[in-house]
Design a protein around this motif. Structure first.
Motif, PDB file in Angstrom:
ATOM      1  N   ALA A   1       0.824  -1.207   0.000  1.00 30.50           N
ATOM      2  CA  ALA A   1       0.000   0.000   0.000  1.00 30.50           C
ATOM      3  C   ALA A   1       0.860   1.260   0.000  1.00 30.50           C
ATOM      4  CB  ALA A   1      -0.930  -0.001   1.213  1.00 30.50           C
ATOM      5  N   GLY A   2       1.928   1.252   0.793  1.00 29.24           N
ATOM      6  CA  GLY A   2       2.816   2.417   0.844  1.00 29.24           C
ATOM      7  C   GLY A   2       3.488   2.685  -0.484  1.00 29.24           C
ATOM      8  N   LEU A   3       3.930   1.618  -1.166  1.00 30.32           N
ATOM      9  CA  LEU A   3       4.540   1.779  -2.482  1.00 30.32           C
ATOM     10  C   LEU A   3       3.530   2.328  -3.494  1.00 30.32           C
ATOM     11  CD1 LEU A   3       6.657  -1.499  -2.776  1.00 30.32           C
ATOM     12  CD2 LEU A   3       7.537   0.828  -2.601  1.00 30.32           C
ATOM     13  N   GLY A   4       2.347   1.713  -3.506  1.00 37.71           N
ATOM     14  CA  GLY A   4       1.345   2.134  -4.484  1.00 37.71           C
ATOM     15  C   GLY A   4       0.919   3.580  -4.295  1.00 37.71           C
ATOM     16  N   VAL A   5       0.582   3.942  -3.061  1.00 31.31           N
ATOM     17  CA  VAL A   5       0.125   5.312  -2.800  1.00 31.31           C
ATOM     18  C   VAL A   5       1.277   6.299  -2.965  1.00 31.31           C
ATOM     19  CG1 VAL A   5      -0.908   6.840  -1.071  1.00 31.31           C
ATOM     20  CG2 VAL A   5      -1.675   4.468  -1.246  1.00 31.31           C
ATOM     21  N   GLY A   6       2.483   5.892  -2.545  1.00 33.03           N
ATOM     22  CA  GLY A   6       3.635   6.778  -2.685  1.00 33.03           C
ATOM     23  C   GLY A   6       3.940   7.108  -4.131  1.00 33.03           C
ATOM     24  N   PHE A   7       3.955   6.078  -4.999  1.00 35.87           N
ATOM     25  CA  PHE A   7       4.191   6.314  -6.420  1.00 35.87           C
ATOM     26  C   PHE A   7       3.066   7.145  -7.034  1.00 35.87           C
ATOM     27  CE2 PHE A   7       7.343   2.839  -6.447  1.00 35.87           C
ATOM     28  CZ  PHE A   7       8.298   3.413  -7.269  1.00 35.87           C
ATOM     29  N   LEU A   8       1.824   6.842  -6.658  1.00 33.39           N
ATOM     30  CA  LEU A   8       0.684   7.551  -7.234  1.00 33.39           C
ATOM     31  C   LEU A   8       0.727   9.034  -6.907  1.00 33.39           C
ATOM     32  CD1 LEU A   8      -2.082   7.543  -8.669  1.00 33.39           C
ATOM     33  CD2 LEU A   8      -3.117   7.026  -6.443  1.00 33.39           C
TER      34      LEU A   8
ATOM     35  N   ALA B   1       3.253  10.804  -5.861  1.00 35.32           N
ATOM     36  CA  ALA B   1       4.455  11.452  -6.366  1.00 35.32           C
ATOM     37  C   ALA B   1       4.311  11.815  -7.840  1.00 35.32           C
ATOM     38  CB  ALA B   1       5.671  10.547  -6.167  1.00 35.32           C
ATOM     39  N   ARG B   2       3.522  11.046  -8.573  1.00 38.45           N
ATOM     40  CA  ARG B   2       3.350  11.293 -10.006  1.00 38.45           C
ATOM     41  C   ARG B   2       2.139  12.173 -10.302  1.00 38.45           C
ATOM     42  NH1 ARG B   2       6.652  11.887 -12.641  1.00 38.45           N
ATOM     43  NH2 ARG B   2       5.758  11.145 -14.600  1.00 38.45           N
ATOM     44  N   VAL B   3       1.152  12.196  -9.414  1.00 37.63           N
ATOM     45  CA  VAL B   3      -0.053  13.025  -9.620  1.00 37.63           C
ATOM     46  C   VAL B   3      -0.033  14.114  -8.558  1.00 37.63           C
ATOM     47  CG1 VAL B   3      -2.559  13.033  -9.886  1.00 37.63           C
ATOM     48  CG2 VAL B   3      -1.261  10.964 -10.454  1.00 37.63           C
TER      49      VAL B   3
ATOM     50  N   GLU C   1      -1.644  17.177  -3.429  1.00 38.06           N
ATOM     51  CA  GLU C   1      -2.008  18.417  -2.744  1.00 38.06           C
ATOM     52  C   GLU C   1      -3.370  18.297  -2.071  1.00 38.06           C
ATOM     53  OE1 GLU C   1      -1.766  21.361  -5.738  1.00 38.06           O
ATOM     54  OE2 GLU C   1       0.440  21.308  -5.890  1.00 38.06           O
ATOM     55  N   ILE C   2      -4.301  17.583  -2.714  1.00 40.30           N
ATOM     56  CA  ILE C   2      -5.640  17.421  -2.136  1.00 40.30           C
ATOM     57  C   ILE C   2      -5.592  16.556  -0.879  1.00 40.30           C
ATOM     58  CG2 ILE C   2      -7.932  16.429  -2.536  1.00 40.30           C
ATOM     59  CD1 ILE C   2      -7.623  17.176  -5.487  1.00 40.30           C
ATOM     60  N   LEU C   3      -4.828  15.468  -0.933  1.00 36.06           N
ATOM     61  CA  LEU C   3      -4.801  14.519   0.177  1.00 36.06           C
ATOM     62  C   LEU C   3      -3.785  14.879   1.257  1.00 36.06           C
ATOM     63  CD1 LEU C   3      -5.047  11.126  -1.750  1.00 36.06           C
ATOM     64  CD2 LEU C   3      -6.876  12.425  -0.650  1.00 36.06           C
TER      65      LEU C   3
ATOM     66  N   PRO D   1      -3.395  17.259   3.671  1.00 35.49           N
ATOM     67  CA  PRO D   1      -3.799  17.436   5.075  1.00 35.49           C
ATOM     68  C   PRO D   1      -4.350  16.171   5.712  1.00 35.49           C
ATOM     69  CG  PRO D   1      -5.355  18.499   3.586  1.00 35.49           C
ATOM     70  CD  PRO D   1      -4.188  18.098   2.759  1.00 35.49           C
ATOM     71  N   TYR D   2      -5.030  15.342   4.924  1.00 32.42           N
ATOM     72  CA  TYR D   2      -5.590  14.106   5.470  1.00 32.42           C
ATOM     73  C   TYR D   2      -4.485  13.113   5.838  1.00 32.42           C
ATOM     74  CZ  TYR D   2      -9.892  16.011   3.533  1.00 32.42           C
ATOM     75  OH  TYR D   2     -10.948  16.829   3.257  1.00 32.42           O
ATOM     76  N   ILE D   3      -3.457  13.046   4.995  1.00 34.58           N
ATOM     77  CA  ILE D   3      -2.329  12.158   5.293  1.00 34.58           C
ATOM     78  C   ILE D   3      -1.612  12.616   6.552  1.00 34.58           C
ATOM     79  CG2 ILE D   3      -0.073  11.393   4.457  1.00 34.58           C
ATOM     80  CD1 ILE D   3      -1.226  11.448   1.630  1.00 34.58           C
ATOM     81  N   LYS D   4      -1.432  13.925   6.700  1.00 30.54           N
ATOM     82  CA  LYS D   4      -0.772  14.449   7.897  1.00 30.54           C
ATOM     83  C   LYS D   4      -1.580  14.156   9.152  1.00 30.54           C
ATOM     84  CE  LYS D   4       1.769  18.143   5.538  1.00 30.54           C
ATOM     85  NZ  LYS D   4       1.894  19.619   5.333  1.00 30.54           N
ATOM     86  N   VAL D   5      -2.897  14.296   9.062  1.00 31.46           N
ATOM     87  CA  VAL D   5      -3.756  14.020  10.222  1.00 31.46           C
ATOM     88  C   VAL D   5      -3.682  12.541  10.601  1.00 31.46           C
ATOM     89  CG1 VAL D   5      -6.153  13.891  10.998  1.00 31.46           C
ATOM     90  CG2 VAL D   5      -5.323  15.952   9.851  1.00 31.46           C
ATOM     91  N   LEU D   6      -3.795  11.659   9.606  1.00 31.81           N
ATOM     92  CA  LEU D   6      -3.749  10.223   9.883  1.00 31.81           C
ATOM     93  C   LEU D   6      -2.391   9.815  10.456  1.00 31.81           C
ATOM     94  CD1 LEU D   6      -5.571   8.812   6.724  1.00 31.81           C
ATOM     95  CD2 LEU D   6      -6.452   8.924   9.064  1.00 31.81           C
ATOM     96  N   ASN D   7      -1.331  10.400   9.943  1.00 30.71           N
ATOM     97  CA  ASN D   7       0.001  10.054  10.429  1.00 30.71           C
ATOM     98  C   ASN D   7       0.239  10.562  11.844  1.00 30.71           C
ATOM     99  OD1 ASN D   7       2.701   9.025  10.124  1.00 30.71           O
ATOM    100  ND2 ASN D   7       3.394  11.131   9.844  1.00 30.71           N
TER     101      ASN D   7
END
Length: 274
Positions: free
Chosen positions: A92-99, A101-103, A108-110, A112-118
């Motif tokens: 999951a980390g590889l897939g989301v990280g690559f996605l 990083a390329r989009v 930018e949209i996600l 704040p949500y990633i920071k909150v979850l982390n």
């Protein structure tokens, strides 16, 4: 046909081997000194054996567990939980990280949500996972997943972002499509970052499994440590930690060898003193 190596190359390799041997000897010597001080401190009354036990007693307890064979059942459960958390979290980390990083827009949209979850305390999530998934292995896998995912994700994301844009542009000029860029440019360039995260993730996957077992389980090394703590058996608590430490070191050796094999194309760096 044999490949001839230059004297400078042989000198560099010999220096690297000598340095590796010296480092291993220093590591062993440091461990022996610390264990000896611990043993002497407990024997001399400087450390209370009730709270700190003694290395000799801990080793004897580990040997008893191995001879009895019961520890292997608990260890197998913990390793299965940790392996599932590591595999799912890494994928999951590889897939989301690559996605992301390329989009860039999606990142930018996600963001704040990633920071909150982390930022959520993982220990707070463990009881929730126990309610959702019960006392079986999946509550431990879910907890380990939350530890592994973000480590792999941030390293993958940064590794892909660090790829030289000139290299990407040149590949595009030669007609490379996005899938080819991913396979031949981004993945090889990000492998160092990915393996760096895996070295850390292995330990965190086991930590997640053990903490989950400690909070609620009927088997596993975490359960074994929890039972020992309940009867104030400090020796068994330390013995459980020793077993986990040995397993983590062995797994890290495997990860290191896989890393060396996959990154064998990189030029060797001589870190020894001239």
């Amino acid at each position: 046909m044999s490949v001839q190596t230059s004297p400078a190359e042989r000198t560099r390799r010999n220096r690297t081997r000598r340095r590796a041997v010296s480092v291993r000897l220093a590591q062993v010597a440091l461990g022996v000194v610390l264990l000896a001080l611990w043993e002497l401190g407990a024997a001399g009354g400087v450390l209370d054996p009730f709270f700190f036990s003694r290395p000799s007693e801990i080793v004897a307890k580990v040997v008893d567990w191995v001879v009895d064979g019961g520890v292997f059942r608990h260890l197998r459960v913990t390793l299965v939980e940790a392996l599932l958390a590591l595999v799912i979290g890494t994928a999951a980390g590889l897939g989301v990280g690559f996605l992301l990083a390329r989009v860039r827009v999606l990142a930018e949209i996600l963001d704040p949500y990633i920071k909150v979850l982390n930022s959520l305390p993982r220990v707070v999530l463990a009881p929730i996972f126990l309610l959702w998934f019960g006392l079986g292995i999946w509550s431990k896998v879910a907890f380990g997943f939350t530890l592994v995912f973000f480590i792999v994700f941030f390293n993958t994301y940064q590794g892909v972002r660090e790829v030289n844009q000139v290299l990407v542009d040149n590949a595009r000029m030669l007609g490379a499509r996005e899938g080819q860029l991913l396979r031949h440019v981004f993945l090889p360039s990000a492998l160092t970052w990915i393996f760096s995260s895996l070295h850390v993730s292995v330990g965190f996957a086991i930590v997640g499994a053990v903490v989950g077992e400690y909070l609620g389980a009927s088997e596993g090394i975490g359960f074994l440590i929890s039972q020992a703590e309940g009867v104030f058996d400090t020796t068994a608590v330390f013995a459980g930690m020793v077993v986990l430490s040995i397993v983590v070191l062995l797994i890290d050796v495997v990860v290191h060898r896989v890393e060396r094999y996959l990154l064998r194309w990189r030029p060797a760096v001589d870190t020894g003193a001239n």
